[in-house]
Design a protein around this motif. Structure first.
Motif, PDB file in Angstrom:
ATOM      1  N   ASP A   1      61.684  -8.713   9.225  1.00  0.00           N
ATOM      2  CA  ASP A   1      60.935  -7.475   8.983  1.00  0.00           C
ATOM      3  C   ASP A   1      61.315  -6.457  10.061  1.00  0.00           C
ATOM      4  OD1 ASP A   1      59.158  -5.455   8.443  1.00  0.00           O
ATOM      5  OD2 ASP A   1      57.351  -6.697   8.607  1.00  0.00           O
ATOM      6  N   LYS A   2      62.222  -5.554   9.707  1.00  0.00           N
ATOM      7  CA  LYS A   2      62.761  -4.602  10.681  1.00  0.00           C
ATOM      8  C   LYS A   2      61.687  -3.680  11.233  1.00  0.00           C
ATOM      9  CE  LYS A   2      67.281  -4.908   8.684  1.00  0.00           C
ATOM     10  NZ  LYS A   2      68.466  -4.319   8.217  1.00  0.00           N
ATOM     11  N   ALA A   3      60.745  -3.262  10.410  1.00  0.00           N
ATOM     12  CA  ALA A   3      59.690  -2.351  10.870  1.00  0.00           C
ATOM     13  C   ALA A   3      58.780  -3.027  11.893  1.00  0.00           C
ATOM     14  CB  ALA A   3      58.875  -1.845   9.683  1.00  0.00           C
ATOM     15  N   ALA A   4      58.476  -4.287  11.690  1.00  0.00           N
ATOM     16  CA  ALA A   4      57.590  -5.003  12.609  1.00  0.00           C
ATOM     17  C   ALA A   4      58.305  -5.354  13.913  1.00  0.00           C
ATOM     18  CB  ALA A   4      57.068  -6.276  11.949  1.00  0.00           C
ATOM     19  N   TRP A   5      59.600  -5.617  13.840  1.00  0.00           N
ATOM     20  CA  TRP A   5      60.346  -6.018  15.028  1.00  0.00           C
ATOM     21  C   TRP A   5      60.830  -4.822  15.853  1.00  0.00           C
ATOM     22  CZ3 TRP A   5      60.881 -10.550  17.432  1.00  0.00           C
ATOM     23  CH2 TRP A   5      60.517 -11.700  16.746  1.00  0.00           C
ATOM     24  N   ALA A   6      60.998  -3.635  15.245  1.00  0.00           N
ATOM     25  CA  ALA A   6      61.579  -2.481  15.938  1.00  0.00           C
ATOM     26  C   ALA A   6      60.875  -2.151  17.257  1.00  0.00           C
ATOM     27  CB  ALA A   6      61.612  -1.272  15.009  1.00  0.00           C
ATOM     28  N   PRO A   7      59.531  -2.014  17.295  1.00  0.00           N
ATOM     29  CA  PRO A   7      58.908  -1.688  18.581  1.00  0.00           C
ATOM     30  C   PRO A   7      59.072  -2.794  19.612  1.00  0.00           C
ATOM     31  CG  PRO A   7      57.232  -1.895  16.843  1.00  0.00           C
ATOM     32  CD  PRO A   7      58.566  -2.036  16.200  1.00  0.00           C
ATOM     33  N   ARG A   8      59.161  -4.010  19.172  1.00  0.00           N
ATOM     34  CA  ARG A   8      59.337  -5.123  20.101  1.00  0.00           C
ATOM     35  C   ARG A   8      60.762  -5.145  20.656  1.00  0.00           C
ATOM     36  NH1 ARG A   8      55.626  -6.447  16.258  1.00  0.00           N
ATOM     37  NH2 ARG A   8      53.794  -7.619  16.933  1.00  0.00           N
ATOM     38  N   ILE A   9      61.722  -4.847  19.788  1.00  0.00           N
ATOM     39  CA  ILE A   9      63.119  -4.825  20.229  1.00  0.00           C
ATOM     40  C   ILE A   9      63.343  -3.701  21.230  1.00  0.00           C
ATOM     41  CG2 ILE A   9      65.500  -4.459  19.435  1.00  0.00           C
ATOM     42  CD1 ILE A   9      64.706  -5.946  16.844  1.00  0.00           C
ATOM     43  N   LYS A  10      62.621  -2.597  21.067  1.00  0.00           N
ATOM     44  CA  LYS A  10      62.758  -1.465  21.998  1.00  0.00           C
ATOM     45  C   LYS A  10      62.337  -1.845  23.415  1.00  0.00           C
ATOM     46  CE  LYS A  10      62.310   2.322  18.729  1.00  0.00           C
ATOM     47  NZ  LYS A  10      61.498   3.444  18.276  1.00  0.00           N
ATOM     48  N   THR A  11      61.455  -2.818  23.566  1.00  0.00           N
ATOM     49  CA  THR A  11      61.025  -3.227  24.910  1.00  0.00           C
ATOM     50  C   THR A  11      62.126  -3.978  25.642  1.00  0.00           C
ATOM     51  OG1 THR A  11      60.082  -5.329  24.162  1.00  0.00           O
ATOM     52  CG2 THR A  11      58.613  -3.397  24.183  1.00  0.00           C
ATOM     53  N   GLY A  12      63.128  -4.444  24.922  1.00  0.00           N
ATOM     54  CA  GLY A  12      64.250  -5.141  25.537  1.00  0.00           C
ATOM     55  C   GLY A  12      64.215  -6.631  25.265  1.00  0.00           C
ATOM     56  N   ILE A  13      65.411  -7.205  25.226  1.00  0.00           N
ATOM     57  CA  ILE A  13      65.530  -8.624  24.902  1.00  0.00           C
ATOM     58  C   ILE A  13      64.927  -9.498  25.996  1.00  0.00           C
ATOM     59  CG2 ILE A  13      67.845  -8.967  25.858  1.00  0.00           C
ATOM     60  CD1 ILE A  13      66.564 -10.428  22.529  1.00  0.00           C
ATOM     61  N   GLU A  14      65.021  -9.058  27.254  1.00  0.00           N
ATOM     62  CA  GLU A  14      64.441  -9.834  28.353  1.00  0.00           C
ATOM     63  C   GLU A  14      62.914  -9.930  28.201  1.00  0.00           C
ATOM     64  OE1 GLU A  14      66.041 -11.662  30.576  1.00  0.00           O
ATOM     65  OE2 GLU A  14      67.885 -11.024  29.572  1.00  0.00           O
ATOM     66  N   MET A  15      62.302  -8.839  27.791  1.00  0.00           N
ATOM     67  CA  MET A  15      60.852  -8.828  27.580  1.00  0.00           C
ATOM     68  C   MET A  15      60.476  -9.779  26.436  1.00  0.00           C
ATOM     69  SD  MET A  15      58.049  -7.769  28.627  1.00  0.00           S
ATOM     70  CE  MET A  15      56.451  -7.137  28.331  1.00  0.00           C
TER      71      MET A  15
END
Length: 182
Positions: free
Chosen positions: A130-144
């Motif tokens: 689900d790209k819409a649900a993951w987009a804000p999480r991906i913006k925080t960075g992969i380390e986060m």
């Protein structure tokens, strides 16, 4: 004078017998009725195998460890958290399997652990792909994202609730889910 109102109990011995029988007779009758209702009396030696077969659970949980070398295969197919088949017939095969073991398979870990929540979106978990649900999480960075998966956040327990997973296995599963959402 008539003896119409006289008692059949004339002394204390008769009274003691009547009182004791008043208690014993109902108890004996109840015991006899319960034996008739419950069936045959208990056998002196129970058939343990027959009893165990009747009360055994419908399913079984089998946890298997990874095999190495020419170790015998498990007798029944058992799902494992990370299915690793290590068949080291030659030194080059051993090197290939050790390289594969050093980099865990994120898809297998996702299928075994993460899919429970991320497959259906339980407790606000972003659904897989689900790209819409993951987009804000991906913006925080992969380390986060790795840190949240390792330490937990909100309803998500650390390591997805499977403390047996290594940090590398958890990060591989996170990388797999993120790659599907990009």
């Amino acid at each position: 004078m008539s003896d119409e109102h006289s008692s059949p109990i004339k002394n204390w011995k008769q009274l003691a017998v009547v009182v004791s029988l008043a208690f014993l007779v109902p108890i004996i009758l109840i015991l006899i009725v319960t034996q008739l209702v419950t069936g045959h009396p208990k056998a002196s030696t129970p058939d343990d195998k027959g009893v165990l077969n009747r009360i055994k659970p419908v399913g079984e949980v089998v946890m298997a460890e990874a095999r190495q070398g020419n170790a015998p295969a498990p007798t029944s197919p058992a799902p494992t958290m990370v299915a690793a088949v290590l068949a080291a017939a030659t030194p080059s095969a051993a090197a290939a399997t050790s390289a594969a073991a050093s980099k865990p398979d994120g898809k297998k870990i996702y299928d075994a652990v993460c899919m429970v929540c991320h497959g259906s979106g339980v407790a606000g978990a972003p659904k897989f792909g689900d790209k819409a649900a993951w987009a804000p999480r991906i913006k925080t960075g992969i380390e986060m994202l790795h840190n949240v998966a390792l330490k937990g956040k909100g309803a998500m327990p650390p390591k997805g609730g499977n403390a047996a997973l290594s940090d590398a296995e958890v990060t591989a599963a996170v990388d797999y889910m993120v790659s599907a959402a990009k």
